[in-house]
Design a protein around this motif. Structure first.
Motif, mmCIF file in Angstrom:
data_model
loop_
_atom_site.group_PDB
_atom_site.id
_atom_site.type_symbol
_atom_site.label_atom_id
_atom_site.label_comp_id
_atom_site.label_asym_id
_atom_site.label_seq_id
_atom_site.Cartn_x
_atom_site.Cartn_y
_atom_site.Cartn_z
ATOM 1 N N ALA A 111 0.840 -1.204 0.000
ATOM 2 C CA ALA A 111 0.000 0.000 0.000
ATOM 3 C C ALA A 111 0.872 1.250 0.000
ATOM 4 O O ALA A 111 0.641 2.196 -0.769
ATOM 5 N N GLU A 112 1.914 1.250 0.855
ATOM 6 C CA GLU A 112 2.825 2.388 0.952
ATOM 7 C C GLU A 112 3.573 2.594 -0.368
ATOM 8 O O GLU A 112 3.692 3.721 -0.861
ATOM 9 N N LEU A 113 4.084 1.499 -0.933
ATOM 10 C CA LEU A 113 4.825 1.581 -2.200
ATOM 11 C C LEU A 113 3.964 2.181 -3.300
ATOM 12 O O LEU A 113 4.403 3.049 -4.049
ATOM 13 N N ALA A 114 2.709 1.713 -3.394
ATOM 14 C CA ALA A 114 1.819 2.198 -4.446
ATOM 15 C C ALA A 114 1.513 3.679 -4.243
ATOM 16 O O ALA A 114 1.593 4.477 -5.183
ATOM 17 N N ALA A 115 1.192 4.069 -3.001
ATOM 18 C CA ALA A 115 0.846 5.465 -2.717
ATOM 19 C C ALA A 115 2.039 6.379 -2.965
ATOM 20 O O ALA A 115 1.898 7.481 -3.508
ATOM 21 N N GLU A 116 3.241 5.904 -2.607
ATOM 22 C CA GLU A 116 4.455 6.698 -2.826
ATOM 23 C C GLU A 116 4.756 6.848 -4.316
ATOM 24 O O GLU A 116 5.133 7.930 -4.770
ATOM 25 N N THR A 117 4.602 5.760 -5.049
ATOM 26 C CA THR A 117 4.912 5.788 -6.487
ATOM 27 C C THR A 117 3.973 6.733 -7.223
ATOM 28 O O THR A 117 4.386 7.473 -8.115
ATOM 29 N N MET A 118 2.703 6.741 -6.831
ATOM 30 C CA MET A 118 1.740 7.616 -7.511
ATOM 31 C C MET A 118 1.878 9.056 -7.062
ATOM 32 O O MET A 118 1.650 9.970 -7.851
ATOM 33 N N GLY A 119 2.247 9.273 -5.801
ATOM 34 C CA GLY A 119 2.314 10.640 -5.282
ATOM 35 C C GLY A 119 1.011 11.354 -5.584
ATOM 36 O O GLY A 119 -0.067 10.754 -5.526
ATOM 37 N N THR A 120 1.135 12.641 -5.962
ATOM 38 C CA THR A 120 -0.068 13.361 -6.377
ATOM 39 C C THR A 120 -0.014 13.583 -7.885
ATOM 40 O O THR A 120 -0.903 14.184 -8.479
ATOM 41 N N GLU A 121 1.048 13.073 -8.500
ATOM 42 C CA GLU A 121 1.352 13.377 -9.887
ATOM 43 C C GLU A 121 0.704 12.379 -10.852
ATOM 44 O O GLU A 121 0.375 12.725 -11.980
ATOM 45 N N TYR A 122 0.542 11.149 -10.400
ATOM 46 C CA TYR A 122 0.034 10.097 -11.278
ATOM 47 C C TYR A 122 -1.330 9.616 -10.821
ATOM 48 O O TYR A 122 -1.622 9.592 -9.624
ATOM 49 N N ASP A 123 -2.158 9.223 -11.797
ATOM 50 C CA ASP A 123 -3.456 8.633 -11.474
ATOM 51 C C ASP A 123 -3.450 7.129 -11.695
ATOM 52 O O ASP A 123 -4.511 6.492 -11.647
ATOM 53 N N ALA A 124 -2.273 6.574 -11.948
ATOM 54 C CA ALA A 124 -2.163 5.126 -12.122
ATOM 55 C C ALA A 124 -0.750 4.696 -11.827
ATOM 56 O O ALA A 124 0.187 5.477 -12.008
ATOM 57 N N CYS A 125 -0.580 3.472 -11.369
ATOM 58 C CA CYS A 125 0.746 2.850 -11.398
ATOM 59 C C CYS A 125 0.603 1.354 -11.574
ATOM 60 O O CYS A 125 -0.467 0.783 -11.348
ATOM 61 N N LEU A 126 1.700 0.744 -12.057
ATOM 62 C CA LEU A 126 1.766 -0.705 -12.150
ATOM 63 C C LEU A 126 2.299 -1.218 -10.822
ATOM 64 O O LEU A 126 3.077 -0.533 -10.151
ATOM 65 N N LEU A 127 1.879 -2.422 -10.474
ATOM 66 C CA LEU A 127 2.381 -3.084 -9.275
ATOM 67 C C LEU A 127 3.220 -4.257 -9.770
ATOM 68 O O LEU A 127 2.679 -5.173 -10.406
ATOM 69 N N GLN A 128 4.517 -4.202 -9.524
ATOM 70 C CA GLN A 128 5.425 -5.209 -10.073
ATOM 71 C C GLN A 128 4.958 -6.631 -9.757
ATOM 72 O O GLN A 128 4.588 -6.918 -8.610
ATOM 73 N N ASN A 129 4.975 -7.488 -10.794
ATOM 74 C CA ASN A 129 4.559 -8.903 -10.677
ATOM 75 C C ASN A 129 3.120 -9.078 -10.212
ATOM 76 O O ASN A 129 2.768 -10.112 -9.632
ATOM 77 N N HIS A 130 2.268 -8.055 -10.473
ATOM 78 C CA HIS A 130 0.914 -8.137 -9.916
ATOM 79 C C HIS A 130 -0.151 -7.540 -10.836
ATOM 80 O O HIS A 130 -0.944 -8.283 -11.396
ATOM 81 N N GLY A 131 -0.175 -6.232 -11.012
ATOM 82 C CA GLY A 131 -1.268 -5.642 -11.799
ATOM 83 C C GLY A 131 -1.192 -4.132 -11.827
ATOM 84 O O GLY A 131 -0.113 -3.551 -11.961
ATOM 85 N N THR A 132 -2.357 -3.484 -11.690
ATOM 86 C CA THR A 132 -2.407 -2.019 -11.772
ATOM 87 C C THR A 132 -3.252 -1.462 -10.632
ATOM 88 O O THR A 132 -4.084 -2.168 -10.065
#
Ligand SMILES: [Zn+2]
Length: 218
Positions: A143-164
């Motif tokens: 959860a932390e990794l995803a929230a950090e990767t998206m920041g406020t700049e992105y509305d999507a991110c990939l989750l390594q070995n998992h999905g979106t």
């Protein structure tokens, strides 16, 4: 009968968008999940864990608080609840979150490669779709990794070995972003299979992004 159901509108949305997720091929089985922030700003309607999308009625949709604690519903909230609540806690510009295992986007997630701007619709997500590193599904760490990767700049991110994971003003808007991410992933996959895609310059993607925001994407 959503009239007497607490947060019935938002729970109906979660059940409807869940069905769309399956119908549009963005996930398989009971994978993926959808949430909608309720009008009170502190309750989240989220997909139940392990119930087939076609069977989920509004009354089956659990409610959780922003700290992730379940406050209503007979079924357990999605195991990915921490990823949804982490995003709502961090961003006040969003009201919906969608998590998918869509196949083309998950292919780039398996490679750990971001999806670049080889199609202009990437602007629904950002100047690209970044990748959050791997952590165990359902964990606070993921959860932390995803929230950090998206920041406020992105509305999507990939989750390594998992999905979106995607966000929007509503669950429907987050679902639209998930559709665009999968489409862009598919086009990029096809493009690199036969040649070298042309990547749009950052300033063009920034411009498109501001146009899309005008359409109420955020
Ligand atoms: Zn998942």
């Amino acid at each position: 009968m959503t009239d007497d159901l607490a947060h019935g509108t938002e729970r109906t949305t979660v059940s409807d968008v869940g069905r769309e997720l399956l119908a549009q091929g963005l996930t398989t089985g009971t994978g993926g999940n959808v949430s909608q922030l309720c009008a009170d700003g502190e309750t989240v309607a989220i997909s139940p864990s392990g119930v087939p999308y076609g069977d989920v009625t509004a009354a089956d949709v659990p409610l959780v608080a922003l700290d992730g604690e379940q406050v209503a519903g007979d079924f357990d909230a999605s195991s990915e609840t921490p990823m949804h609540t982490a995003l709502y806690r961090r961003r006040d510009d969003i009201g919906g979150v969608v998590h998918t295992h869509s196949p083309y986007a998950s292919t780039f997630a398996a490679l750990g490669d971001p999806i670049p701007a080889s199609h202009y619709l990437i602007a629904f997500a950002g100047d690209r779709v970044p990748v959050a590193g791997y952590d165990r599904p359902g964990s606070e760490e993921l959860a932390e990794l995803a929230a950090e990767t998206m920041g406020t700049e992105y509305d999507a991110c990939l989750l390594q070995n998992h999905g979106t994971i995607t966000v929007g003003e509503t669950a429907e808007a987050a679902f639209e972003v998930a559709l665009m991410v999968e489409y862009c992933a598919r086009i990029h996959y096809q493009a690199i299979s036969v040649g070298e895609p042309i990547i749009l310059p950052d300033e063009e993607v920034d411009h498109l992004r501001s146009l899309f925001e005008g359409y109420g994407q955020r």
